[in-house]
Design an enzyme around this catalytic site. Structure first.
Site, PDB file in Angstrom:
ATOM      1  N   SER A 137       0.818  -1.217   0.000  1.00  0.00           N
ATOM      2  CA  SER A 137       0.000   0.000   0.000  1.00  0.00           C
ATOM      3  C   SER A 137       0.847   1.261   0.000  1.00  0.00           C
ATOM      4  O   SER A 137       0.326   2.369   0.018  1.00  0.00           O
ATOM      5  CB  SER A 137      -0.911   0.009   1.229  1.00  0.00           C
ATOM      6  N   THR A 160      -2.052   2.914   3.665  1.00  0.00           N
ATOM      7  CA  THR A 160      -1.195   4.091   3.797  1.00  0.00           C
ATOM      8  C   THR A 160      -0.364   3.872   5.040  1.00  0.00           C
ATOM      9  O   THR A 160      -0.801   3.177   5.945  1.00  0.00           O
ATOM     10  CB  THR A 160      -2.084   5.348   4.027  1.00  0.00           C
ATOM     11  N   THR A 175       1.688   6.833   0.622  1.00  0.00           N
ATOM     12  CA  THR A 175       0.766   5.816   0.109  1.00  0.00           C
ATOM     13  C   THR A 175       0.927   5.622  -1.401  1.00  0.00           C
ATOM     14  O   THR A 175       1.422   6.513  -2.095  1.00  0.00           O
ATOM     15  CB  THR A 175      -0.701   6.231   0.392  1.00  0.00           C
ATOM     16  N   GLY A 203      -7.269   5.389   5.207  1.00  0.00           N
ATOM     17  CA  GLY A 203      -8.629   4.997   4.852  1.00  0.00           C
ATOM     18  C   GLY A 203      -9.025   5.629   3.537  1.00  0.00           C
ATOM     19  O   GLY A 203      -8.157   6.052   2.772  1.00  0.00           O
TER      20      GLY A 203
HETATM   21  N1  ASP Z   1      -5.911   7.314   2.359  1.00  0.00           N
HETATM   22  C1  ASP Z   1      -5.332   6.661   1.225  1.00  0.00           C
HETATM   23  C2  ASP Z   1      -5.908   7.219  -0.035  1.00  0.00           C
HETATM   24  O1  ASP Z   1      -7.096   7.480  -0.074  1.00  0.00           O
HETATM   25  C3  ASP Z   1      -5.506   5.191   1.199  1.00  0.00           C
HETATM   26  C4  ASP Z   1      -5.558   4.463   2.517  1.00  0.00           C
HETATM   27  O2  ASP Z   1      -5.155   5.005   3.532  1.00  0.00           O
HETATM   28  O3  ASP Z   1      -6.011   3.335   2.570  1.00  0.00           O
HETATM   29  O4  ASP Z   1      -5.187   7.316  -0.997  1.00  0.00           O
END
Ligand code: ASP
Length: 323
Positions: free
Chosen positions: A43, A179, A197, A231
């Site tokens: 990720s 992330t 991320t 998220g």
């Molecule tokens: N926040 C990140 C994004 O939307 C992804 C994640 O944290 O899962 O790119």
């Protein structure tokens, strides 16, 4: 320090730096780099999940609480260590955010070594999803439709149809995003925060989440506190989660109240199942907490006297508090 659950190795190394008198800013950058370099984390950084065209696009941001300086990059291809690039934007340009071509140019100009960010594992996983969903790769066709099918259930566009569309409601909850984030408080009383991320796997090319957006996925102010998110970025962007929580602290709320208020902002959105937001936060006194819109999420916490980070439950709103 606090971090997302996948930050363990980075946190241990960064804490050692802090123990030796290193700064919070150096600590969060180092911690992120360690996770970015690790191909087993799909990720973040090297080996991150590609977009719908198979391109790895990295986003990152860093912020210094003493000066409110910040730097960020988005949509970077062909270079890992997006967090170091973000720091270079902060320290070596008059800007806050550089995207794609410009960020890659800065990387080349400042001596970063280009490197293919794909790994065999992530490409296999990327490919397999097309077959699972019965979708043909369509580099020149209707990418909107292909990205929509492949990013389900993390697709706000589908939420309006959720009640009637059984393909959406039956979607297994697979994590196709992630992330890493870190907040550190150093012995000089300075806070710093960093987020990195590869964004949402199979995303539409050029999609940018909350991570590189100061105020959405990252905010840090020595006077009130620091906040970082993980998220579904589309949610944090729409309610400016990181800056909002810091603002609630500025307005005099306790850390828990400020976190609840940020969660209420997120709960007002039309998020569907699996579309969650996680928050970590720290005050200038070192008080820390994690919050989430869903149950079962945890975060990492470590102080200088601990040998290993500990996993702590994130707080969520119960029904009474959601009002
Ligand atoms: N926040 C990140 C994004 O939307 C992804 C994640 O944290 O899962 O790119």
């Amino acid at each position: 320090m606090v971090a997302s659950e996948n930050g363990r190795h980075g946190m241990v190394a960064a804490m050692e730096l802090l123990r030796q008198g290193g700064t919070a800013l150096d600590a969060v950058e180092l911690a992120c780099r360690i996770v970015e370099d690790d191909p087993s984390d799909q990720s973040v950084g090297y080996g991150g999940l590609p977009n719908v065209l198979g391109e790895v696009e990295l986003d990152a941001s860093i912020m210094e609480g003493r000066t409110l300086r910040a730097g960020a990059v988005a949509g970077v291809q062909g270079y890992g260590r997006a967090i170091t690039l973000a720091r270079k934007v902060m320290e070596e340009t008059p800007h806050v955010l550089l995207v794609a071509r410009g960020a890659e140019r800065l990387a080349a100009e400042t001596g970063e070594v280009p490197q293919d960010q794909h790994t065999g594992e992530t490409m296999q996983r990327w490919q397999a999803r097309f077959a699972e969903r019965g979708v043909e790769p369509a580099p020149h066709g209707n990418l909107r439709q292909v990205a929509r099918l492949l990013t389900r259930p993390l697709n706000l566009q589908d939420n309006a149809n959720r009640a009637v569309d059984s393909a959406v409601t039956k979607e297994p909850r697979v994590d196709t995003h992630g992330t890493v984030n870190f907040i550190a408080l150093d012995r000089y009383g300075d806070l710093a925060s960093a987020v990195s991320t590869s964004g949402l796997g199979w995303k539409y090319p050029g999609r940018v989440g909350d991570s590189p957006l100061i105020g959405a996925g990252n905010y840090c102010d020595n006077r009130y506190g620091a906040v970082a998110c993980t998220g579904m970025g589309e949610l944090a962007i729409r309610v400016s989660t990181a800056r909002s929580l810091v603002l609630y602290l500025k307005m005099g709320m306790s850390l828990t109240e400020a976190g609840y208020e940020a969660l209420r902002d997120l709960m007002d959105l039309d998020a569907g199942a699996g579309q969650y937001m996680n928050i970590v936060a720290m005050t200038p006194r070192g008080e820390c907490a994690g919050f989430s819109t869903v149950a079962g999420k945890r975060y990492l916490r470590m102080t200088a006297s601990m040998e290993e980070p500990e996993l702590v439950d994130r707080i969520m709103l119960d029904h009474g508090q959601a009002e």
